[in-house]
Design an enzyme around this catalytic site. Sequence first.
Site, PDB file in Angstrom:
ATOM      1  N   SER A   1      76.599-162.248 -22.346  1.00  0.00           N
ATOM      2  CA  SER A   1      76.047-161.863 -21.046  1.00  0.00           C
ATOM      3  C   SER A   1      76.530-162.764 -19.902  1.00  0.00           C
ATOM      4  O   SER A   1      76.197-162.507 -18.746  1.00  0.00           O
ATOM      5  CB  SER A   1      74.521-161.869 -21.100  1.00  0.00           C
ATOM      6  OG  SER A   1      74.025-163.162 -21.383  1.00  0.00           O
TER       7      SER A   1
ATOM      8  N   LYS B   1      64.971-162.950 -17.836  1.00  0.00           N
ATOM      9  CA  LYS B   1      65.945-163.476 -16.886  1.00  0.00           C
ATOM     10  C   LYS B   1      65.444-163.359 -15.460  1.00  0.00           C
ATOM     11  O   LYS B   1      65.658-164.255 -14.623  1.00  0.00           O
ATOM     12  CB  LYS B   1      67.276-162.743 -17.056  1.00  0.00           C
ATOM     13  CG  LYS B   1      67.964-163.031 -18.390  1.00  0.00           C
ATOM     14  CD  LYS B   1      69.209-162.188 -18.577  1.00  0.00           C
ATOM     15  CE  LYS B   1      69.888-162.490 -19.922  1.00  0.00           C
ATOM     16  NZ  LYS B   1      71.080-161.658 -20.150  1.00  0.00           N
TER      17      LYS B   1
END
Length: 812
Positions: free
Chosen positions: A698, A741
């Site tokens: 990611s 996140k």
Amino acid sequence: MKKRKSGKRSSRSPESSSGYPEPVVVPAVLPVLAAKDMVPFPGVMMSLYLSRSDSISAMEAAMEEERLAFVVTQKNPDVDSPKGKDLYKMGVVAHVVRTLQVPDGRYKVLLQGLVRAQATKYESRKFLSCRIEPIPGPATRKLSAENQAIMNRIRQNLQVLVEYEHLPEEMLIITEEIQDPGTLTDVILAHYKIEIPAAQAALEEVDPLKRLRLTDQTITDDLNKFLLAEKIKDKARDEMSKGQREYYLREQIKQIQRELGETDMGSEELSSVREKLTALKLPKQVHEEAFKQLKRLERMSPESSEFALLRTYLEWITDLPWHSKTIDQLDLKKAKKILDEDHFGLDKVKDRILEYLSVRLLNPDSKGPILCFVGPPGVGKTSLGKSIARALGRTFSRMSLGGMRDEAEIRGHRRTYVGALPGRIIQGLKQCGSRNPVFVLDELDKIGADFRGDPASALLEVLDPHQNQDFSDHYLNVPFDLSDVLFVATANTMDTIPEPLMDRLEILSIPGYTSQEKHKIATKYIIPRQIKESGLEGEKVQFTDKAIELVVDRYTREAGVRALEREIGALCRKLAREVAEKKKLNRVIDEARVSSLLGPTKYDPEVTERSEAVGLVRGLAWTSLGGELMPIEVSLAKGGGSLTLTGQLGSVMQESAQAALFYARANAAVLGLEQDFHSKYDIHVHVPSGAIPKDGPSAGITIATALVSALSGRKISKDIAMTGEMTLRGNILAVGGLREKALAALQHGITKVIIPFENIKDLEEVPEEQRKQIQFIPVKHVSEVLALALLARAKKPAKGGKARAKRKEVQL
């Protein structure tokens, strides 16, 4: 008996047993005699004891007028002075045969039932009376063959019950000459011991043929129960005879041992063990194995080394809950209340638990899946198991799997080993004392494997609802049914859980808490608990909202609330010390008090890495501890084109850096980069917190953005963070952990987050409060990311300063 004047109703009593073959004139109003523990029937002699003044007055009134009274049963025998509402409507008109005053002051009244009657209206005067409607019996008609067979069966069953001395012989004498089915049933039911509601229902049944069937059913059921009880008694008598014979033989063996001078030190203990094993009613295979070992033990000398081992084994058998179970309290409202009391938020997890309980309510035998709560530390995974146990009313057991490497911890050790014990599953069941506890397998992702076996593989049988009914522990060496145990697993991550074990689990993800949720948890749960534990309950300590926000934002940075509880606990302990030292206590905890008691703040999102710089991009990562901000730095130096990666990057992250570098080389002209930068500069990619291993795809667009920024000299916006996997062609793929996140971005004051376009659907998992505070920007290609993140180029410097400016950019 004389006839009465008008206003009276007449009815004929049963000819065979009433004693009144001539027509009986029944007055319209009669005094009432209430019976507590019997139901009157027509054609039957009965006796009542009267002690209340109103009942005695009613008896005297009946004696004055034709000796007739209306006898009816009370609905509730505990009512001392019954009114009309406390009595049944259907009763019997009875003739007062005799009255007698007994020494204790009461009156004994002998009554002869005449005819059924219905009370139409009760009236209270000096005594209770009522208006009645006599109900004459139907005309006698010839019995059908079926009804005649029923009457014969009734007489035969009565004969059997009398022969077994279950009924008195007078029952046969009374009913011998009665041929009318209605009269027969009335006489039998009046003398039979049945419950008051059942007898009253029989009285209210006017049809004699229906009463005949009711009587037949009552006697048949009673006969079946009696014969079954006799059968059980005979069987118990046989078993008792066998036990007495064994006891006699064992006593003979003891006498022989005493004559031979042999000791029998453990005889009392073995007798106790035998009694426990016999009383347990063990499954057949377990019973055979246990008594086989007991016989071996009885033949051993107590000094034998194996004597203690076998005795311990049998004690384990007797102590296990083979049949002991708790009854589930399947109250969904109560369960929801308990879950809400114990945990804030976690709506999806709570809904799934309530769904599980709903299935258990509708189908108690269902074999539901094994729930596995996955989330960062401190979010309440283990305590959810305790809440489930409390909601179900079950016992609770917890087994920590962290660092477990020995398969014997699950399956137990063989009895041949010194100090052998059952596995921790069986140990937990013994401690619970129930075969259906809630059993939490904690830290499932931290289980290990070495030369001593693979505990995760041993759990495959334990966690399979269709196999664990015959779970075999190596120590017991007999099957134990685990199908009633509600197993709940917890883990921080799914990456290290083996696939076969994952296949047996239903994963329920528990995300980290937002700052607003932590604030509410602190107010509702943590602060009251810490005040109580610190002994400050009577001090009326108050925390302001600003103080709680300061502790949440500046003294903790975690997905769960453990560190938050530690900090609040530290505040309460400092306050407790002030109270103990008898100092003046400031009961209001505001921001200033928090700073003075806890010291300098530990985290300052307004200072840490918040400047615009070249080659510095703020990435977002998702770990087992929750979401984190992961800055990535890229720096250049003149050289031969080498790529250096530092910060303990895993193989996947290294490949992302190589893909980003090749994308920059392939698209140098479009990106405005020097065509030959790969041969003129050495490139260094570093991810801070170098002691912590990092891996995952990611960070692809983050590395690419930092690389292009360093090569182009363009600064990166300080308010943007990003996450996403990048392909070699620059396309952006979806990533996981978007909620965590986003929470990490908020904790660091970042208001713009670039996400892959395919992750738009995952925004529903982000709480509405977070979505309002963060601008999520979905992108499909890395060119969109560069356009958003890179700031405009600075103006060209004046002459003479160009080389210095260029060198400065290269060093950055």
